[in-house]
Design a protein around this motif. Structure first.
Motif, PDB file in Angstrom:
ATOM      1  N   ALA A   9       0.827  -1.211   0.000  1.00  0.00           N
ATOM      2  CA  ALA A   9       0.000   0.000   0.000  1.00  0.00           C
ATOM      3  C   ALA A   9       0.861   1.260   0.000  1.00  0.00           C
ATOM      4  O   ALA A   9       2.020   1.243   0.425  1.00  0.00           O
ATOM      5  N   THR A  10       0.277   2.337  -0.478  1.00  0.00           N
ATOM      6  CA  THR A  10       0.904   3.649  -0.452  1.00  0.00           C
ATOM      7  C   THR A  10       0.230   4.471   0.641  1.00  0.00           C
ATOM      8  O   THR A  10      -0.991   4.590   0.665  1.00  0.00           O
ATOM      9  N   LEU A  11       1.036   5.017   1.545  1.00  0.00           N
ATOM     10  CA  LEU A  11       0.524   5.908   2.580  1.00  0.00           C
ATOM     11  C   LEU A  11       0.508   7.328   2.034  1.00  0.00           C
ATOM     12  O   LEU A  11       1.480   7.764   1.408  1.00  0.00           O
ATOM     13  N   VAL A  32      -3.464   4.016   1.734  1.00  0.00           N
ATOM     14  CA  VAL A  32      -3.827   4.142   3.142  1.00  0.00           C
ATOM     15  C   VAL A  32      -4.049   5.618   3.430  1.00  0.00           C
ATOM     16  O   VAL A  32      -3.185   6.451   3.147  1.00  0.00           O
ATOM     17  N   VAL A  65      -1.123   3.849  11.626  1.00  0.00           N
ATOM     18  CA  VAL A  65      -0.069   3.927  10.608  1.00  0.00           C
ATOM     19  C   VAL A  65       1.188   3.194  11.093  1.00  0.00           C
ATOM     20  O   VAL A  65       1.820   2.462  10.331  1.00  0.00           O
ATOM     21  N   LEU A  68       0.778  -0.503  10.604  1.00  0.00           N
ATOM     22  CA  LEU A  68       0.870  -0.877   9.192  1.00  0.00           C
ATOM     23  C   LEU A  68       2.323  -0.933   8.723  1.00  0.00           C
ATOM     24  O   LEU A  68       2.701  -1.831   7.971  1.00  0.00           O
ATOM     25  N   PHE A  69       3.140   0.010   9.174  1.00  0.00           N
ATOM     26  CA  PHE A  69       4.568  -0.050   8.850  1.00  0.00           C
ATOM     27  C   PHE A  69       5.193  -1.286   9.484  1.00  0.00           C
ATOM     28  O   PHE A  69       5.933  -2.023   8.828  1.00  0.00           O
ATOM     29  N   LYS A  73       3.058  -3.481   5.590  1.00  0.00           N
ATOM     30  CA  LYS A  73       1.945  -3.263   4.660  1.00  0.00           C
ATOM     31  C   LYS A  73       2.150  -2.061   3.745  1.00  0.00           C
ATOM     32  O   LYS A  73       1.490  -1.931   2.722  1.00  0.00           O
ATOM     33  N   ILE A  74       3.056  -1.162   4.121  1.00  0.00           N
ATOM     34  CA  ILE A  74       3.250   0.076   3.364  1.00  0.00           C
ATOM     35  C   ILE A  74       4.583   0.005   2.615  1.00  0.00           C
ATOM     36  O   ILE A  74       5.624  -0.253   3.206  1.00  0.00           O
ATOM     37  N   SER A  75       4.528   0.249   1.306  1.00  0.00           N
ATOM     38  CA  SER A  75       5.740   0.177   0.492  1.00  0.00           C
ATOM     39  C   SER A  75       6.201   1.542  -0.016  1.00  0.00           C
ATOM     40  O   SER A  75       7.290   1.669  -0.562  1.00  0.00           O
ATOM     41  N   THR A  77       5.532   6.082   0.748  1.00  0.00           N
ATOM     42  CA  THR A  77       4.842   7.182   1.414  1.00  0.00           C
ATOM     43  C   THR A  77       4.834   8.390   0.495  1.00  0.00           C
ATOM     44  O   THR A  77       5.876   8.757  -0.061  1.00  0.00           O
ATOM     45  N   SER A 102       8.551   6.058   7.937  1.00  0.00           N
ATOM     46  CA  SER A 102       9.008   5.612   6.625  1.00  0.00           C
ATOM     47  C   SER A 102      10.509   5.342   6.648  1.00  0.00           C
ATOM     48  O   SER A 102      10.976   4.301   6.166  1.00  0.00           O
TER      49      SER A 102
END
Length: 158
Positions: A9-11, A32, A65, A68-69, A73-75, A77, A102
């Motif tokens: 996902a992108t934050l 996100v 958040v 998620l990091f 889950k976040i690739s 930001t 990040s």
């Protein structure tokens, strides 16, 4: 969507512009969207723009958040800033939180210019939510910290 379903996902932190939404449409698998207090910019500004563009949106509170990091889950930001200054960029309250998470999790940060926000919200600090008072005291200025813009240096964004 459940936590187990979120992948790559992108934050997004800050107020999206129309140009950034177009870019996300091409590059993001899912986005996100934290609430981004005060004013709940993520919920009232970003989520509707992304849904209108038919981009998968995952809404969460700001504190999730970090989880998620941690869960990987976040690739990426996307940090929306208000303006550039000699020291770096000026961005909304909480931007340092997103940038440092990040950096800690080795997730790349792309800084983009913020869009025009069409929601001002009724919440100016943590004493209210949706305009409803959460703190019973009439004057809570002695213990409620007002949010302010933050300056993020280049060393944080790299």
């Amino acid at each position: 969507m459940e936590l187990k379903d979120i992948k790559d996902a992108t934050l997004v932190w800050g107020a999206l512009s129309a140009e950034t939404v177009k870019l996300l449409k091409k590059t993001a698998r899912a986005v996100v969207v934290p609430e981004i207090r005060p004013a709940l910019v993520g919920l009232y500004h970003n989520a509707p723009l992304l849904r209108k563009a038919d981009i998968e949106v995952v809404c969460c509170c700001d504190n999730v958040v970090g989880l998620l990091f941690y869960k990987g889950k976040i690739s990426k930001t996307v940090l929306c800033y208000k303006r550039q200054v000699a020291a770096g960029v000026v961005a909304r309250a909480g931007s340092l939180y997103a940038a440092l998470l990040s950096k800690l999790h080795k997730v790349p940060v792309e800084a983009v210019l913020e869009g025009n926000v069409d929601c001002q919200g009724v919440d100016k600090d943590v004493s209210t939510l949706g305009g409803r008072r959460l703190i019973g005291e009439d004057d809570c200025t002695r213990f409620v910290i007002k949010p302010d813009d933050e300056v993020l240096g280049e060393e944080v964004l790299r």
